[in-house]
Design an enzyme around this catalytic site. Structure first.
Site, mmCIF file in Angstrom:
data_model
loop_
_atom_site.group_PDB
_atom_site.id
_atom_site.type_symbol
_atom_site.label_atom_id
_atom_site.label_comp_id
_atom_site.label_asym_id
_atom_site.label_seq_id
_atom_site.Cartn_x
_atom_site.Cartn_y
_atom_site.Cartn_z
ATOM 1 C CD GLU A 191 -2.579 2.493 -3.013
ATOM 2 O OE1 GLU A 191 -3.791 2.736 -3.097
ATOM 3 O OE2 GLU A 191 -1.949 2.567 -1.940
ATOM 4 C CG ASP A 196 -2.106 0.872 1.120
ATOM 5 O OD1 ASP A 196 -2.766 0.824 0.076
ATOM 6 O OD2 ASP A 196 -2.389 1.612 2.072
#
Length: 388
Positions: A133, A77
């Site tokens: 990401e 993330d």
């Protein structure tokens, strides 16, 4: 964590803002210490200090803990936002096309962390991997996260899913990405995720089939957000049921399995309200050859059986406006894909040979013979044809 004294005269150390607008400043004062701590998301989510070697070693151990138990890899993330400016300098007040660059995102030092994690992954047998990401819209900077085949194996290209429903826009992103990727890198694509409005809500249900064909036939790894294969849409969330601080609950509602209470997801009360699941559920679509779910299954079977679709090269095929077409080739196999993005019929030329429709969004066309010199596309239709 990252702690800092107030700026001279009082107040947060700099002008950095949290990602969530409702949070505002990225700093929160701790009354006990008189210092501020940094959090680019919620105050309950303080940023780790990745310049601290003990932090890096601790996360290495977390990775090994899971790798030892057999996981194939990790989704990282905010992979471009791990490292912040060491001197905690203010961000520029104004930017033009991303310049001057911000001092708390996409810093060069972040690549050291990804190279370190890659070494951990490569120390294990099998195809262990990481997908990141990457919140970088400049694809030239984005591609750097593949490194010299020593950083991420996959990197989410969000520039792709942010495009409007225009064939030429999607084609342009794919062509630029193909041009920038180094030989060792492998692309991936997605049209929805837990942070974005669902593709069907953005583009319309009549375009869901073409979107599916595009996603599963482009060169690279497709990522399918749960429920996309049955046509799930964003769900309006009453104010009393809101959970997420950033308004993302609508695309996070429970999976719709059947037409029973709560769509078969739970016999209790779900944390979010359910969408319209009378038709958009797995049970209703499983045995319907014309359903979106059946289309995803046919695409998966076709992809699995085709070396060209799994690992073949990519080449754009010129077409009229409103159509995105490309060729995939590998091991003497060639597959052609044509996607009609508009609501009127089109005729395209994909070559000169005779061919067979291997798959269409209209399943009745599967197996139909066609001449590549004149291929008819119905409104909002996507087809895969196999020459010879």
């Amino acid at each position: 964590y990252i702690w800092a004294d107030p700026r001279r005269g009082g107040g947060p150390p700099n002008n950095w803002r949290a990602v969530f607008r409702r949070v505002g400043n990225a700093w929160t004062l701790d009354p006990k210490t008189g210092q501020y701590y940094l959090h680019h998301f919620l105050p309950e989510q303080p940023d780790l200090n990745w310049r601290n070697e003990k932090v890096r070693a601790a996360i290495d151990d977390v990775m090994r803990f899971w790798l030892d138990r057999g996981v194939d890899g990790f989704r990282v993330d905010v992979a471009s936002g791990l490292i912040r400016d060491e001197r905690l300098r203010d961000n520029p007040r104004f930017q033009l096309r991303g310049w001057p660059r911000r001092r708390n995102w996409d810093l060069d030092e972040v690549h050291e962390i990804h190279r370190r994690w890659r070494k951990v992954l490569d120390s294990y047998d099998g195809d262990r991997m990481a997908v990141g990401e990457i919140g970088v819209r400049n694809l030239r900077r984005h591609v750097r996260y593949y490194g010299e085949d020593d950083e991420l194996q996959l990197s989410f290209n969000f520039h792709f899913l942010e495009q409007p429903w225009i064939a030429e826009r999607f084609r342009a992103v794919v062509e630029e990405w193909e041009r920038l990727l180094p030989e060792h890198a492998w692309p991936d694509y997605t049209l929805s995720n837990h942070d974005r409005s669902r593709a069907i809500s953005r583009y319309g249900p009549e375009r869901a089939g073409v979107a599916a064909v595009m996603l599963l036939t482009l060169r690279g790894t497709p990522f399918i957000y749960y429920g996309e294969e049955i046509g799930m849409t964003d769900v309006p969330i009453p104010a009393a049921r809101v959970v997420d601080v950033d308004g993302r609950d609508g695309e996070r509602t429970p999976m719709q399995w059947d037409a029973s209470k709560n769509a078969g997801f739970t016999s209790s009360d779900p944390w979010l309200p359910m969408g319209d699941f009378a038709r958009n559920n797995v049970a209703a679509q499983r045995d319907d050859p014309a359903s979106l779910f059946s289309l995803y299954r046919r695409l998966s079977w076709l992809r699995k059986a085709s070396a060209a679709l799994r690992r073949g090269s990519y080449r754009t095929v010129p077409t009229p406006r409103g159509v995105f077409a490309f060729a995939r080739e590998a091991e003497r196999e060639r597959v052609l894909v044509a996607l009609n993005f508009i609501g009127t019929a089109q005729v395209v030329s994909l070559g000169t040979a005779e061919a067979t429709v291997a798959l269409s969004t209209d399943h009745a066309r599967d197996g139909e013979p066609v001449n590549l010199a004149r291929v008819e596309l119905r409104p909002n239709e996507g087809i895969v044809v196999a020459p010879g």
